[in-house]
Motif scaffolding. Structure first.
Motif, short mmCIF file in Angstrom:
data_model
loop_
_atom_site.label_atom_id
_atom_site.label_comp_id
_atom_site.label_asym_id
_atom_site.label_seq_id
_atom_site.Cartn_x
_atom_site.Cartn_y
_atom_site.Cartn_z
N PRO A 43 0.80 -1.23 0.00
CA PRO A 43 0.00 0.00 0.00
C PRO A 43 0.83 1.28 0.00
CG PRO A 43 -0.79 -1.56 1.66
CD PRO A 43 0.54 -2.04 1.20
N GLU A 44 2.03 1.25 0.61
CA GLU A 44 2.84 2.46 0.72
C GLU A 44 4.32 2.11 0.78
OE1 GLU A 44 4.56 5.32 0.40
OE2 GLU A 44 2.50 6.04 0.54
N PRO A 45 4.99 2.06 -0.39
CA PRO A 45 6.40 1.64 -0.43
C PRO A 45 7.41 2.78 -0.35
CG PRO A 45 5.56 1.76 -2.65
CD PRO A 45 4.43 2.22 -1.74
N SER A 46 6.98 3.96 0.08
CA SER A 46 7.89 5.11 0.08
C SER A 46 9.12 4.86 0.95
CB SER A 46 7.14 6.36 0.56
OG SER A 46 7.99 7.48 0.57
N HIS A 47 8.90 4.36 2.16
CA HIS A 47 9.99 4.14 3.11
C HIS A 47 11.00 3.14 2.56
CE1 HIS A 47 11.89 2.65 6.87
NE2 HIS A 47 11.57 3.83 7.39
N GLY A 48 10.52 1.98 2.12
CA GLY A 48 11.42 0.95 1.62
C GLY A 48 12.12 1.35 0.34
N THR A 49 11.44 2.10 -0.52
CA THR A 49 12.04 2.56 -1.76
C THR A 49 13.19 3.52 -1.47
OG1 THR A 49 9.92 2.31 -2.91
CG2 THR A 49 11.56 3.69 -3.98
N HIS A 50 12.98 4.39 -0.50
CA HIS A 50 14.02 5.34 -0.10
C HIS A 50 15.23 4.59 0.46
CE1 HIS A 50 15.72 8.99 1.87
NE2 HIS A 50 15.05 9.62 0.92
N VAL A 51 14.98 3.61 1.30
CA VAL A 51 16.05 2.79 1.86
C VAL A 51 16.82 2.07 0.76
CG1 VAL A 51 16.47 0.69 3.21
CG2 VAL A 51 14.98 2.49 4.13
N ALA A 52 16.10 1.49 -0.20
CA ALA A 52 16.73 0.74 -1.28
C ALA A 52 17.66 1.62 -2.10
CB ALA A 52 15.65 0.11 -2.17
N GLY A 53 17.24 2.84 -2.37
CA GLY A 53 18.07 3.74 -3.16
C GLY A 53 19.35 4.12 -2.47
N ILE A 54 19.29 4.30 -1.15
CA ILE A 54 20.51 4.61 -0.41
C ILE A 54 21.52 3.48 -0.56
CG2 ILE A 54 21.47 5.02 1.89
CD1 ILE A 54 18.70 6.23 2.63
N ILE A 55 21.05 2.27 -0.44
CA ILE A 55 21.95 1.11 -0.54
C ILE A 55 22.47 0.92 -1.94
CG2 ILE A 55 22.08 -1.42 -0.35
CD1 ILE A 55 19.89 -1.18 1.83
N GLY A 56 21.57 0.94 -2.93
CA GLY A 56 22.03 0.48 -4.23
C GLY A 56 21.37 1.08 -5.45
N ALA A 57 20.99 2.37 -5.41
CA ALA A 57 20.49 2.99 -6.65
C ALA A 57 21.55 2.85 -7.74
CB ALA A 57 20.16 4.45 -6.41
N ASP A 58 21.09 2.67 -8.96
CA ASP A 58 21.95 2.35 -10.10
C ASP A 58 23.04 3.40 -10.29
OD1 ASP A 58 22.96 1.53 -12.60
OD2 ASP A 58 21.01 0.74 -13.19
N ARG A 59 24.27 2.98 -10.20
CA ARG A 59 25.41 3.90 -10.38
C ARG A 59 25.84 4.02 -11.84
NH1 ARG A 59 28.18 5.24 -5.67
NH2 ARG A 59 30.00 5.77 -6.95
N ASP A 60 25.23 3.24 -12.74
CA ASP A 60 25.71 3.18 -14.12
C ASP A 60 24.71 3.63 -15.17
OD1 ASP A 60 28.22 2.05 -13.31
OD2 ASP A 60 27.21 0.11 -13.09
N ASN A 61 23.51 4.07 -14.73
CA ASN A 61 22.49 4.40 -15.73
C ASN A 61 22.43 5.89 -16.07
OD1 ASN A 61 21.38 5.40 -13.40
ND2 ASN A 61 19.41 4.32 -13.59
N GLY A 62 23.23 6.70 -15.40
CA GLY A 62 23.24 8.13 -15.70
C GLY A 62 22.00 8.86 -15.26
N LEU A 63 21.20 8.24 -14.41
CA LEU A 63 19.95 8.85 -13.96
C LEU A 63 19.97 9.06 -12.45
CD1 LEU A 63 17.45 6.58 -15.93
CD2 LEU A 63 18.16 8.89 -16.57
N GLY A 64 19.23 10.04 -12.00
CA GLY A 64 18.92 10.18 -10.58
C GLY A 64 20.10 10.28 -9.66
N ILE A 65 20.26 9.28 -8.80
CA ILE A 65 21.26 9.31 -7.74
C ILE A 65 22.22 8.14 -7.86
CG2 ILE A 65 19.67 10.48 -6.16
CD1 ILE A 65 19.43 7.73 -4.70
#
Length: 546
Positions: free
Chosen positions: A297-319
Motif C-alpha cells: 500500500p505504501e512503499p515510500s519508506h522501503g524505496t528510499h532505503v533501497a536507493g541509499i543502498i544500491g540505486a543504479d550507479r551506471d544508468n546516468g539517472l537520478g542518484i
C-alpha cells in the motif's frame, strides 16, 4: 514505522516560514548558510575534502576501488515494500532464478508461490495487504486489559503478577502515546494551516507559482521587505537541505497524515487488520503465509532505503547508491505501525535462505512479546554468515536505559556478533552533528551514520529527502555491501569489525538528542564515530594483504 517528527517540524522552530506571515514586518536577518555542495547526496562526500560529515564514498570509488574487480552481493531490505519499477532500482533487483514469475506455481518448492523478486509477510492469499497496524503497546493492552483493569497487584494471583506488571507498564506507555499524539495533531494542524497561508502570501506578493531555492535566491522584486523575507527563507532552506517551501509543507502534511493514522488505527484498541493475512498470528512456527506483492500500500519508506543502498550507479539517472554491484531483495514485513515479531523472524529467515549476505532492518519498537523467535532467526542468520544492520530509532532516547527491539543483545546478555545498531548523524561537524531525533547509547548503539535530510529514491521514479535512523542504517548496509563485493571472503563479524574500527571517534561537543545539553559525541555510541567507507576499504585492503 514512521519518519521522525522532529525533522519534519525542525524548520518551524527555525522560523523558516513564519516571517512570511506578515510582510509588513521585516524579519530578523537569517543565519548565514553553509555553501551548498554540488550534489544533494552530501552523505557520499568526504569530511576533509568537502567539508561535510559524509562517508567518503565518492572518494573511495575514485581513489581506492577504481579498476578493482567485484562480485555481486545480495542485500535484503526488510521494510514496507519497494517500488520495483523505479528507474534507478529495477536493474538491480534480486531475482529468484528458481522461480517462474507469474505462473501461479511454487516452482522452487520453498513454500512461497511466485516469489520471483521477494516476498511479503503482510499480504493475504486474495491479494489484499496490511497497511496500518497497531503498536505493540496497543496489542498488549488489548490482550491484558480485560484481565487486569481495575485490579491491584495485591489482588492478583502470584502466578499472574508478571503479566500484571506488564499490563501496568504498557498501560502507561500507551496513554503517554495517546496524549502525545493528540497534542501533536493539534500542533501540526495549526502549523500546516499557518505556514501554508504564509507561503501563499509570499507567492502572491512575488507573483510566482512556487518558492524554490532558485526563485528565492533571485526573487523578481525590488521591495526591501520582500527581499529580506526571501533572503531569510532561502538561507534557511539551503541550510536545512530543502529544495523548496513546497517540500517543507509536504513533510508537514506527511506528519499530519501519519499522526492521524496513529490515533485512528495504531492506538485503537479495537483495530486488528491481521485478518487480511489469514495466518495464525500467535504461531511463531508458522512460515508459509503472505503473498508476492512487494509494492504494498505504501512503499515510500522501503524505496528510499533501497536507493541509499544500491540505486543504479551506471544508468546516468537520478542518484548514486552506495553499492555498485548489488542485488536488492524486497521482503515486506513492516507496516505503518509496529512490526510483528513473527513476521520479522520469518523475513530474516527468508532473506538468509535466499542468499542475502546483508539484511537492512530500518524498523524497531519497545516491546517484543515473541522476542525468542526473532533471536532464533538472528542466530540462524549468524550461522549462515549474514550481517544484520538495524536502525536505532527516532525517539531521542538513551538505549542504554531503555531497550529497543530487535535488541543488540540476546536475552542472556550476550552481544549479538552479527548485528549492528546505527544512530543518525547530520551534515555539519558542530553542535548539530547528532540528528535531534536519533536514539543513542554508549553501549547499545554501535555507530552513527548520515540520516538527516538524505536524498534518495521514492515511488514513481522520483527522488526526495527523508530523515531518520531508517536512512542511517542503509548507509551502513551499503558500506557493508561494498566491502563484501570487493572483498568477498570477509565474514559478517569481520565486516562489522572493519566498519566499526574505521569509524574514528569524533570529540565535537554536540546536543544530546532531544535536548540542548552539550555532550562529547564520543559518548553517544560504542565507537563514538561516523562510518567512513574510505577508511573501511583501506582497512579491508590491509586485512586482505595479510
Amino acid at each position: 514505522m514512521s519518519f521522525p517528527l522532529p525533522s519534519q517540524l525542525r524548520l518551524l522552530a527555525l522560523g523558516l516560514l513564519l516571517p512570511a506571515l506578515s510582510l509588513a514586518q521585516t524579519p530578523a536577518p537569517a543565519p548565514a548558510a553553509p555553501a551548498p555542495t554540488t550534489t544533494p547526496q552530501w552523505y557520499l562526500l568526504d569530511p576533509q575534502q568537502d567539508g561535510v560529515m559524509g562517508v567518503s564514498a565518492t572518494r573511495a570509488y575514485a581513489e581506492l576501488l577504481q579498476g578493482r574487480a567485484s562480485v555481486p552481493v545480495t542485500v535484503a531490505i526488510i521494510d514496507a515494500g519497494i517500488d520495483t519499477a523505479h528507474v534507478d532500482l529495477k536493474r538491480l533487483l534480486w531475482r529468484n532464478a528458481r522461480e517462474v514469475a507469474g505462473n501461479g506455481l511454487d516452482d522452487d518448492q520453498n513454500g512461497y508461490i511466485d516469489d520471483a523478486y521477494g516476498w511479503s509477510f503482510l499480504g493475504g492469499p486474495d491479494g489484499r495487504n496490511v497497511d496500518i497496524d497497531t503498536y505493540e503497546d496497543t496489542r498488549l493492552l488489548a490482550r491484558l486489559q480485560p484481565r487486569f483493569k481495575g485490579k491491584t497487584r495485591a489482588t492478583v494471583p502470584a502466578a499472574q503478577r508478571a503479566d500484571y506488571d506488564l499490563y501496568v507498564k504498557v498501560n502507561k506507555t500507551y496513554n503517554e502515546k495517546l496524549k502525545e499524539n493528540t497534542q501533536r495533531l493539534k500542533e501540526i494542524e495549526e502549523a500546516y494551516t499557518e505556514n501554508q497561508q504564509g507561503a501563499q502570501a509570499v507567492k502572491q506578493a512575488l507573483n510566482v507559482p512556487a518558492l524554490d531555492t532558485a526563485t528565492l535566491h533571485h526573487p523578481p522584486t525590488t521591495d526591501p521587505q520582500l527581499l529580506a523575507v526571501t533572503q531569510g527563507l532561502y538561507q534557511n532552506l539551503v541550510q536545512a537541505g530543502y529544495p523548496s517551501l513546497e517540500a517543507v509543507l509536504e513533510e508537514i502534511k506527511e506528519a499530519l497524515t501519519d499522526t492521524k493514522n496513529q490515533l485512528e488505527y495504531s492506538l485503537n484498541l479495537k483495530f486488528d487488520p491481521r485478518g487480511v493475512v489469514k495466518d495464525h498470528s500467535n504461531d511463531v512456527k508458522e512460515r508459509r503465509y503472505g503473498n508476492n506483492d512487494l509494492y504494498g500500500p505504501e512503499p515510500s519508506h522501503g524505496t528510499h532505503v533501497a536507493g541509499i543502498i544500491g540505486a543504479d550507479r551506471d544508468n546516468g539517472l537520478g542518484i548514486l547508491g552506495l553499492a555498485s554491484n548489488v542485488r536488492l531483495m524486497a521482503v515486506r514485513a513492516v507496516p505503518n505501525g509496529d512490526e510483528r515479531d513473527k513476521d520479522v523472524a520469518n523475513a530474516i529467515r527468508y532473506a538468509v535462505d535466499n542468499g542475502a549476505s546483508i539484511i537492512n532492518m530500518s524498523f524497531g519498537k519497545y516491546y517484543s512479546p515473541q522476542r525468542a523467535a526473532v533471536e532464533e532467526a538472528i542466530r540462524y542468520a549468524g550461522s549462515k554468515g549474514v550481517l544484520l544492520v538495524h536502525s536505532a530509532g527516532n525517539e531521542s532516547k538513551n538505549l542504554d536505559q531503555e531497550m529497543q527491539y530487535p535488541a543488540p543483545v540476546f536475552q542472556n546478555g550476550q552481544r549479538i556478533p552479527n548485528m549492528m545498531t546505527v544512530g543518525a548523524s547530520s551534515r555539519t561537524n558542530n553542535a548539530d552533528l547528532t540528528a535531534n531525533f536519533s536514539n543513542y547509547g554508549r553501549h547499545a548503539v554501535d555507530v552513527f551514520a548520515p540520516g538527516n535530510q538524505i536524498y534518495s529514491t521514492i515511488p514513481g521514479s522520483k527522488y526526495a529527502n527523508k530523515s531518520g535512523t531508517s536512512m542511517a542504517a542503509p548507509v551502513v548496509a551499503g558500506i557493508a555491501a561494498v566491502l563484501k563485493s570487493y572483498f568477498p571472503s570477509l565474514t559478517a563479524t569481520q565486516l562489522k569489525r572493519i566498519i566499526l574500527q574505521s569509524a574514528e571517534p569524533v570529540h565535537t561537543q554536540v546536543h544530546q538528542p532531544g535536548t540542548k545539553k552539550l555532550v562529547d559525541f564520543r559518548e553517544l555510541s560504542e565507537t563514538g564515530g561516523v562510518v567512513n567507507l574510505y577508511r573501511a576499504v583501506e582497512l579491508a585492503r590491509q586485512q586482505s594483504a595479510q
